[in-house]
Design a protein around this motif. Structure first.
Motif, PDB file in Angstrom:
ATOM      1  N   THR A  79       0.861  -1.182   0.000  1.00 24.41           N
ATOM      2  CA  THR A  79       0.000   0.000   0.000  1.00 24.41           C
ATOM      3  C   THR A  79       0.898   1.233   0.000  1.00 24.41           C
ATOM      4  OG1 THR A  79      -1.708  -1.166   1.253  1.00 24.41           O
ATOM      5  CG2 THR A  79      -1.828   1.237   1.200  1.00 24.41           C
ATOM      6  N   PHE A  80       0.653   2.137  -0.943  1.00 24.33           N
ATOM      7  CA  PHE A  80       1.502   3.311  -1.107  1.00 24.33           C
ATOM      8  C   PHE A  80       0.716   4.579  -0.775  1.00 24.33           C
ATOM      9  CE2 PHE A  80       2.942   0.034  -4.018  1.00 24.33           C
ATOM     10  CZ  PHE A  80       4.312   0.018  -3.821  1.00 24.33           C
ATOM     11  N   SER A  81       1.422   5.528  -0.178  1.00 22.88           N
ATOM     12  CA  SER A  81       0.823   6.829   0.105  1.00 22.88           C
ATOM     13  C   SER A  81       1.932   7.873   0.129  1.00 22.88           C
ATOM     14  CB  SER A  81       0.089   6.808   1.450  1.00 22.88           C
ATOM     15  OG  SER A  81       1.019   6.736   2.516  1.00 22.88           O
ATOM     16  N   ASP A  82       1.539   9.142   0.263  1.00 25.41           N
ATOM     17  CA  ASP A  82       2.537  10.205   0.362  1.00 25.41           C
ATOM     18  C   ASP A  82       3.427  10.035   1.584  1.00 25.41           C
ATOM     19  OD1 ASP A  82       1.772  11.453  -1.939  1.00 25.41           O
ATOM     20  OD2 ASP A  82       0.454  12.900  -0.964  1.00 25.41           O
ATOM     21  N   SER A  83       2.943   9.292   2.580  1.00 22.46           N
ATOM     22  CA  SER A  83       3.708   9.114   3.814  1.00 22.46           C
ATOM     23  C   SER A  83       4.726   7.991   3.725  1.00 22.46           C
ATOM     24  CB  SER A  83       2.755   8.844   4.984  1.00 22.46           C
ATOM     25  OG  SER A  83       1.857   9.913   5.156  1.00 22.46           O
ATOM     26  N   GLY A  84       4.513   7.037   2.810  1.00 24.82           N
ATOM     27  CA  GLY A  84       5.454   5.936   2.708  1.00 24.82           C
ATOM     28  C   GLY A  84       4.830   4.693   2.113  1.00 24.82           C
ATOM     29  N   VAL A  85       5.386   3.529   2.480  1.00 23.38           N
ATOM     30  CA  VAL A  85       4.970   2.244   1.922  1.00 23.38           C
ATOM     31  C   VAL A  85       4.645   1.287   3.058  1.00 23.38           C
ATOM     32  CG1 VAL A  85       5.596   0.327   0.406  1.00 23.38           C
ATOM     33  CG2 VAL A  85       6.553   2.603  -0.012  1.00 23.38           C
ATOM     34  N   SER A  86       3.493   0.614   2.957  1.00 21.55           N
ATOM     35  CA  SER A  86       3.140  -0.465   3.881  1.00 21.55           C
ATOM     36  C   SER A  86       3.371  -1.789   3.171  1.00 21.55           C
ATOM     37  CB  SER A  86       1.674  -0.353   4.310  1.00 21.55           C
ATOM     38  OG  SER A  86       1.466   0.794   5.105  1.00 21.55           O
ATOM     39  N   PHE A  87       4.233  -2.630   3.739  1.00 24.12           N
ATOM     40  CA  PHE A  87       4.551  -3.922   3.147  1.00 24.12           C
ATOM     41  C   PHE A  87       3.435  -4.925   3.429  1.00 24.12           C
ATOM     42  CE2 PHE A  87       9.125  -2.569   4.222  1.00 24.12           C
ATOM     43  CZ  PHE A  87       9.248  -1.902   3.013  1.00 24.12           C
ATOM     44  N   PRO A  88       3.385  -6.032   2.671  1.00 18.11           N
ATOM     45  CA  PRO A  88       2.359  -7.052   2.931  1.00 18.11           C
ATOM     46  C   PRO A  88       2.559  -7.773   4.259  1.00 18.11           C
ATOM     47  CG  PRO A  88       3.900  -7.780   1.233  1.00 18.11           C
ATOM     48  CD  PRO A  88       4.176  -6.335   1.471  1.00 18.11           C
ATOM     49  N   ALA A 127      10.394  -4.165   9.685  1.00 13.03           N
ATOM     50  CA  ALA A 127       9.150  -3.435   9.924  1.00 13.03           C
ATOM     51  C   ALA A 127       8.140  -3.816   8.852  1.00 13.03           C
ATOM     52  CB  ALA A 127       9.402  -1.928   9.910  1.00 13.03           C
ATOM     53  N   SER A 128       6.904  -3.425   9.091  1.00 11.55           N
ATOM     54  CA  SER A 128       5.849  -3.672   8.109  1.00 11.55           C
ATOM     55  C   SER A 128       5.591  -2.439   7.254  1.00 11.55           C
ATOM     56  CB  SER A 128       4.554  -4.092   8.812  1.00 11.55           C
ATOM     57  OG  SER A 128       4.140  -3.075   9.714  1.00 11.55           O
ATOM     58  N   ASN A 129       6.336  -1.364   7.517  1.00 13.29           N
ATOM     59  CA  ASN A 129       6.196  -0.168   6.691  1.00 13.29           C
ATOM     60  C   ASN A 129       7.482   0.642   6.760  1.00 13.29           C
ATOM     61  OD1 ASN A 129       6.045   1.555   9.091  1.00 13.29           O
ATOM     62  ND2 ASN A 129       3.975   0.742   9.337  1.00 13.29           N
ATOM     63  N   VAL A 130       7.611   1.559   5.839  1.00 12.41           N
ATOM     64  CA  VAL A 130       8.752   2.469   5.830  1.00 12.41           C
ATOM     65  C   VAL A 130       8.245   3.846   5.424  1.00 12.41           C
ATOM     66  CG1 VAL A 130       9.362   1.860   3.445  1.00 12.41           C
ATOM     67  CG2 VAL A 130      11.072   2.903   4.927  1.00 12.41           C
ATOM     68  N   ALA A 131       8.667   4.863   6.164  1.00 11.02           N
ATOM     69  CA  ALA A 131       8.230   6.227   5.883  1.00 11.02           C
ATOM     70  C   ALA A 131       8.976   6.791   4.674  1.00 11.02           C
ATOM     71  CB  ALA A 131       8.471   7.113   7.104  1.00 11.02           C
ATOM     72  N   PHE A 132       8.301   7.686   3.958  1.00 11.88           N
ATOM     73  CA  PHE A 132       8.940   8.354   2.824  1.00 11.88           C
ATOM     74  C   PHE A 132      10.097   9.198   3.362  1.00 11.88           C
ATOM     75  CE2 PHE A 132       9.669  10.650  -0.954  1.00 11.88           C
ATOM     76  CZ  PHE A 132       8.952  10.052  -1.987  1.00 11.88           C
ATOM     77  N   PHE A 315       8.146  10.988  15.685  1.00  9.23           N
ATOM     78  CA  PHE A 315       7.191  10.149  16.414  1.00  9.23           C
ATOM     79  C   PHE A 315       6.613   9.081  15.491  1.00  9.23           C
ATOM     80  CE2 PHE A 315       2.780   9.192  17.507  1.00  9.23           C
ATOM     81  CZ  PHE A 315       2.909   8.757  18.816  1.00  9.23           C
ATOM     82  N   GLU A 316       6.246   9.482  14.258  1.00  9.20           N
ATOM     83  CA  GLU A 316       5.672   8.534  13.305  1.00  9.20           C
ATOM     84  C   GLU A 316       6.662   7.437  12.956  1.00  9.20           C
ATOM     85  OE1 GLU A 316       4.536  10.975  10.074  1.00  9.20           O
ATOM     86  OE2 GLU A 316       2.666  11.662  10.994  1.00  9.20           O
ATOM     87  N   GLU A 317       7.936   7.803  12.746  1.00  2.00           N
ATOM     88  CA  GLU A 317       8.939   6.807  12.389  1.00  2.00           C
ATOM     89  C   GLU A 317       9.219   5.862  13.550  1.00  2.00           C
ATOM     90  OE1 GLU A 317      12.276   9.010  11.055  1.00  2.00           O
ATOM     91  OE2 GLU A 317      11.445   9.385   9.060  1.00  2.00           O
ATOM     92  N   GLU A 318       9.210   6.410  14.769  1.00  2.00           N
ATOM     93  CA  GLU A 318       9.497   5.584  15.940  1.00  2.00           C
ATOM     94  C   GLU A 318       8.403   4.554  16.176  1.00  2.00           C
ATOM     95  OE1 GLU A 318      10.290   6.098  20.761  1.00  2.00           O
ATOM     96  OE2 GLU A 318      10.063   7.858  19.461  1.00  2.00           O
ATOM     97  N   TRP A 319       7.129   4.951  15.947  1.00  2.00           N
ATOM     98  CA  TRP A 319       6.007   4.070  16.247  1.00  2.00           C
ATOM     99  C   TRP A 319       5.416   3.412  15.003  1.00  2.00           C
ATOM    100  CZ3 TRP A 319       5.036   2.660  21.079  1.00  2.00           C
ATOM    101  CH2 TRP A 319       5.579   3.448  22.098  1.00  2.00           C
ATOM    102  N   GLY A 320       6.031   3.661  13.845  1.00  2.00           N
ATOM    103  CA  GLY A 320       5.552   3.008  12.623  1.00  2.00           C
ATOM    104  C   GLY A 320       4.205   3.516  12.173  1.00  2.00           C
ATOM    105  N   VAL A 321       3.932   4.805  12.412  1.00  2.00           N
ATOM    106  CA  VAL A 321       2.655   5.398  12.036  1.00  2.00           C
ATOM    107  C   VAL A 321       2.871   6.284  10.817  1.00  2.00           C
ATOM    108  CG1 VAL A 321       0.773   6.886  12.784  1.00  2.00           C
ATOM    109  CG2 VAL A 321       1.899   5.389  14.430  1.00  2.00           C
ATOM    110  N   PHE A 322       1.938   6.242   9.872  1.00  2.00           N
ATOM    111  CA  PHE A 322       2.040   7.124   8.706  1.00  2.00           C
ATOM    112  C   PHE A 322       1.190   8.366   8.930  1.00  2.00           C
ATOM    113  CE2 PHE A 322       4.847   4.655   6.815  1.00  2.00           C
ATOM    114  CZ  PHE A 322       4.461   3.629   5.979  1.00  2.00           C
TER     115      PHE A 322
END
Length: 322
Positions: A79-88, A127-132, A315-322
């Motif tokens: 899943t892609f967004s302006d905030s980053g990528v969520s992996f499967p 992780a299950s996601n990575v921030a842009f 904060f978002e990167e530390e907690w994996g929040v987009f």
């Protein structure tokens, strides 16, 4: 936000053509083998050599198509967004910078495209996601794929998606600098006034021409032997973006990604964009004579985030929040 899966168009057609050609050639060989008396070994040797070349080509195409398929399946599962990528799923990956250099060797029918790749990791994570990332990129690629790209990227190290790479091209930044480029001969002169306006390089051109047909304004960079013409005429205005209109995420595999494929993700035209130092060039186009050129430098820099924005991002990167 734009997502591009890096793969060559027409690879399936090329593979089908090679298979059909191989079948036709095998039929011709069979006819020759049973028709030519006393030359069976010569015909057989020629056929074996030719078949080895064809099979190598088919193997290379099949391998590329397999890699393109892996990249497509990975992109479909994310899943892609302006905030980053969520992996499967939660994946191990390396974050760093991918540097690419594409160039051609040989000439005519023997001309072949080569790519040098270097991924420099700065950290490893699961992780299950990575921030842009808040990092810049630089792409100077000619229409034929010659050039260099330096871009922040993620390289998957988990076995299922090993060597899948995700490239991040940000739209954030600002063109810095203003000035004048003057180019002249005994009978012709032109003045290019340029300035930065947000993510654009803009300006006006004034000229007095006698022998010269026109003035061209082009963008280039140090070490780049090509240029991108962004305006031409006698007196005119120009306005050219130095960054994408929106964030761009490209997905490919480490063994197939190239400046040529990245160029196709930017509509296939010569690309001179990103962050860092660039050059604006004024050119007098004079018939039957080499072009007369002059240039000046300008920079594209990332926009500084406000303190509150930086804290929110951390904060978002530390907690994996987009």
């Amino acid at each position: 936000m734009k997502v591009v899966v890096l793969k060559e168009s027409g690879s399936a057609l090329a593979l089908a053509f090679m298979v059909i050609f191989l079948m036709i050639f095998a039929a011709i060989f069979g006819f020759m083998l049973f028709s030519v008396q006393g030359g069976e070994l010569i015909v057989l040797g020629f056929f074996a050599f030719f078949m080895a070349i064809v099979f190598f080509g088919i193997y290379a195409l099949v391998k590329k198509r397999r890699e393109y398929g892996r990249a497509q399946r990975f992109a479909d599962a994310c899943t892609f967004s302006d905030s980053g990528v969520s992996f499967p799923e939660s994946l191990e990956f390396e974050y760093g910078t991918l540097e690419l250099r594409g160039y051609w060797v040989g000439s005519g029918k023997n001309r072949s495209y080569h790519v040098e790749r270097e991924f420099t990791p700065s950290k490893k994570s699961r992780a299950s996601n990575v921030a842009f990332p808040e990092e810049g990129f630089k792409a100077t690629v000619a229409f034929d794929g010659t050039g260099k790209v330096s871009v922040p990227a993620v390289r998957i190290t988990d076995e299922l998606y090993r060597d899948i790479v995700v490239l991040f091209f940000t739209d954030e930044g600002e063109v810095k600098g203003a000035g004048t480029v003057t180019v002249s001969t005994d009978r012709d002169s032109a003045q290019v006034n340029f300035r930065g306006e947000g993510r654009f390089i803009t300006g006006t051109v004034y000229s007095s021409l006698n022998k010269a047909r026109r003035v061209k304004v082009a963008l280039t960079a140090k070490g780049f032997d090509y240029e991108k013409v962004i305006g031409k005429g006698k007196s005119f205005e120009f306005r050219e973006p130095m960054l994408p209109e929106e964030k761009v995420i490209m997905v490919g595999t480490y063994g197939t990604v190239s400046p040529k494929l990245i160029l196709s993700g930017f509509n296939g035209e010569t690309v001179v964009m990103g962050h860092g130092e660039f050059r604006i060039r004024a050119i007098l186009d004079i018939p039957l004579r080499p072009d007369i050129k002059a240039e000046e430098s300008f920079r594209v820099e990332l926009r500084e985030r406000a303190e509150g924005e930086r804290e929110e991002k951390e904060f978002e990167e530390e907690w994996g929040v987009f």
